[in-house]
Design an enzyme around this catalytic site. Structure first.
Site, PDB file in Angstrom:
ATOM      1  N   ARG A 182       0.821  -1.210   0.000  1.00 13.66           N
ATOM      2  CA  ARG A 182       0.000   0.000   0.000  1.00 13.66           C
ATOM      3  C   ARG A 182       0.857   1.264   0.000  1.00 13.66           C
ATOM      4  O   ARG A 182       0.355   2.350  -0.270  1.00 13.66           O
ATOM      5  CB  ARG A 182      -0.929  -0.002   1.215  1.00 13.66           C
ATOM      6  CG  ARG A 182      -1.788  -1.264   1.325  1.00 13.66           C
ATOM      7  CD  ARG A 182      -2.438  -1.381   2.690  1.00 13.66           C
ATOM      8  NE  ARG A 182      -2.982  -2.714   2.941  1.00 13.66           N
ATOM      9  CZ  ARG A 182      -2.283  -3.749   3.395  1.00 13.66           C
ATOM     10  NH1 ARG A 182      -0.992  -3.590   3.661  1.00 13.66           N
ATOM     11  NH2 ARG A 182      -2.830  -4.921   3.586  1.00 13.66           N
ATOM     12  N   LYS A 224     -14.835  -0.159  -3.132  1.00 13.69           N
ATOM     13  CA  LYS A 224     -15.079  -0.331  -1.702  1.00 13.69           C
ATOM     14  C   LYS A 224     -14.445   0.795  -0.901  1.00 13.69           C
ATOM     15  O   LYS A 224     -15.072   1.388  -0.010  1.00 13.69           O
ATOM     16  CB  LYS A 224     -14.543  -1.687  -1.239  1.00 13.69           C
ATOM     17  CG  LYS A 224     -14.853  -2.012   0.227  1.00 13.69           C
ATOM     18  CD  LYS A 224     -13.674  -1.764   1.124  1.00 13.69           C
ATOM     19  CE  LYS A 224     -13.943  -2.159   2.558  1.00 13.69           C
ATOM     20  NZ  LYS A 224     -12.771  -1.931   3.435  1.00 13.69           N
ATOM     21  N   ASP A 243     -17.575  -5.258   2.019  1.00 19.32           N
ATOM     22  CA  ASP A 243     -16.360  -6.033   2.288  1.00 19.32           C
ATOM     23  C   ASP A 243     -16.769  -7.484   2.527  1.00 19.32           C
ATOM     24  O   ASP A 243     -17.886  -7.886   2.209  1.00 19.32           O
ATOM     25  CB  ASP A 243     -15.607  -5.444   3.481  1.00 19.32           C
ATOM     26  CG  ASP A 243     -16.346  -5.653   4.799  1.00 19.32           C
ATOM     27  OD1 ASP A 243     -17.561  -5.967   4.768  1.00 19.32           O
ATOM     28  OD2 ASP A 243     -15.724  -5.524   5.866  1.00 19.32           O
TER      29      ASP A 243
END
Length: 282
Positions: A182, A224, A243
Site C-alpha cells: 500500500r 469499496k 467487504d
C-alpha cells in the site's frame, strides 16, 4: 468540560465499528474519572482534525473534555449529534428480523464526519487488512510524518500527516510504517493531491456518484475504499461499502438483494449496523 445526555450513542461501539482508527480506549486500570475518582464508565482518547479530545461515557451520559465553544464548533458536528438515530432505526421493516437485531445490537454507532484526506489514506491502508494492523500503521505514520502538538495540560499527540509530508516520503520510509504494498499507493495519492491532479475541495461539493468517480482516480482507491471515504468523510449516507462481512450477510440474509430503495439515504448507516453485528457476533 461539556456534559450531554444522548441516546443511541456509544463511544465504544463507534471505536470498534471500523470507521475511525485514532479513537482508542484509555487504560482501564490506571485512569481516573473526570472528577479524580473511581471510573464508573469508559474513557477514550481521540485525535482528529488536528485536535485531541478525551471522552468519558457513563451509560447515556457523555463528558467531552473541551470547552463549550469547541464542542459546538467541532465535536457536535463530528459525532453527528444532531441526527436522530432512533428515528433511522424505526424505519427498519418490522419483518426484517436480522436488520432489526443488528441495529439494536449496534444502536450506539454514529456515522462520523471525518477529514477527507485522513480517511482517504486510512482506507487505502485498510485494504485486505485488519483493524489492529491498520491502527498500528496509522500511528507510525502520524508519529513519523505528523506535526507534534501539545494540549494545554501538556499531553503530546501527533496530527495526521499532510499530503506534502507523505508525497515527499520515500517508498522505503513508507514501507517502514508496516504498510507493505500500500506504500506506493499512498505516495502516488499524496502526489496527486499536492499537484492538483485530484481536487479535494471540488470533491467535497460533488454528489455521491460524481465523488465516487473522482475518488477512484486515486491510486489504491477502488469501489469499496471510495464508498468508505464517501460514507465516513463526506457523510454521504447512501454509500454502502461491501467487504467480506457485508458480502457474507448479503448472501445469507438477502439472497434476492438488499432493499436499498426502502432505505434510500440511510443505506450507509444500516451498513454500519450490519458490519458491526457480523464483526462482533459472526
Amino acid at each position: 468540560m461539556v456534559n450531554i445526555t444522548k441516546y443511541n450513542f456509544s463511544v465504544r461501539q463507534i471505536c470498534e465499528s471500523g470507521q475511525c482508527f485514532r479513537l482508542q480506549r484509555l487504560d482501564e486500570g490506571n485512569s481516573e474519572g473526570r472528577d479524580g475518582g473511581e471510573i464508573c464508565g469508559e474513557r477514550y482518547a481521540l485525535t482528529a482534525l488536528g485536535r485531541y479530545l478525551e471522552i468519558e461515557q457513563r451509560q447515556n451520559e457523555i463528558f467531552f473534555d473541551c470547552t463549550p465553544e469547541e464542542f459546538e464548533q467541532v465535536w457536535e458536528n463530528y459525532f453527528d449529534l444532531k441526527e436522530d438515530y432512533g428515528r433511522i432505526i424505526d424505519l427498519i421493516d418490522s419483518e426484517d428480523t436480522y436488520l432489526l437485531e443488528a441495529a439494536s445490537y449496534g444502536s450506539g454507532i454514529r456515522i462520523l464526519r471525518q477529514d477527507l484526506w485522513e480517511m482517504t489514506i486510512s482506507f487505502i491502508i485498510s485494504a485486505q487488512n485488519n483493524i489492529k494492523r491498520i491502527r498500528k500503521s496509522i500511528d507510525l505514520l502520524c508519529r513519523r510524518y505528523g506535526e507534534e502538538k501539545q494540549t494545554k495540560t501538556g499531553k503530546h499527540y501527533y496530527a495526521f500527516p499532510t499530503p506534502e509530508a507523505l508525497a515527499g516520503a520515500s517508498l522505503e520510509e513508507l514501507y517502514a510504517c508496516n504498510m507493505g504494498y500500500r506504500s506506493k499507493y499512498i505516495q502516488k495519492t499524496a502526489q496527486s493531491i499536492v499537484t492538483g491532479e485530484v481536487d479535494f475541495a471540488a470533491i467535497r461539493e460533488m454528489d455521491y456518484e460524481t465523488a465516487m468517480t473522482e475518488l477512484c482516480r486515486l491510486s489504491g482507491v477502488g469501489c469499496k475504499v471510495a464508498n468508505c471515504i464517501c460514507l465516513f468523510a463526506l457523510h454521504k449516507t447512501e454509500a454502502f461499502p461491501v467487504d467480506t462481512h457485508i458480502n457474507k450477510v448479503l448472501k445469507e440474509q438477502y439472497p434476492a438483494g438488499f432493499p436499498f430503495e426502502k432505505y434510500k439515504g440511510y443505506e450507509g448507516t444500516l451498513q454500519q449496523y450490519i458490519f458491526y453485528y457480523d464483526l462482533k457476533k459472526g
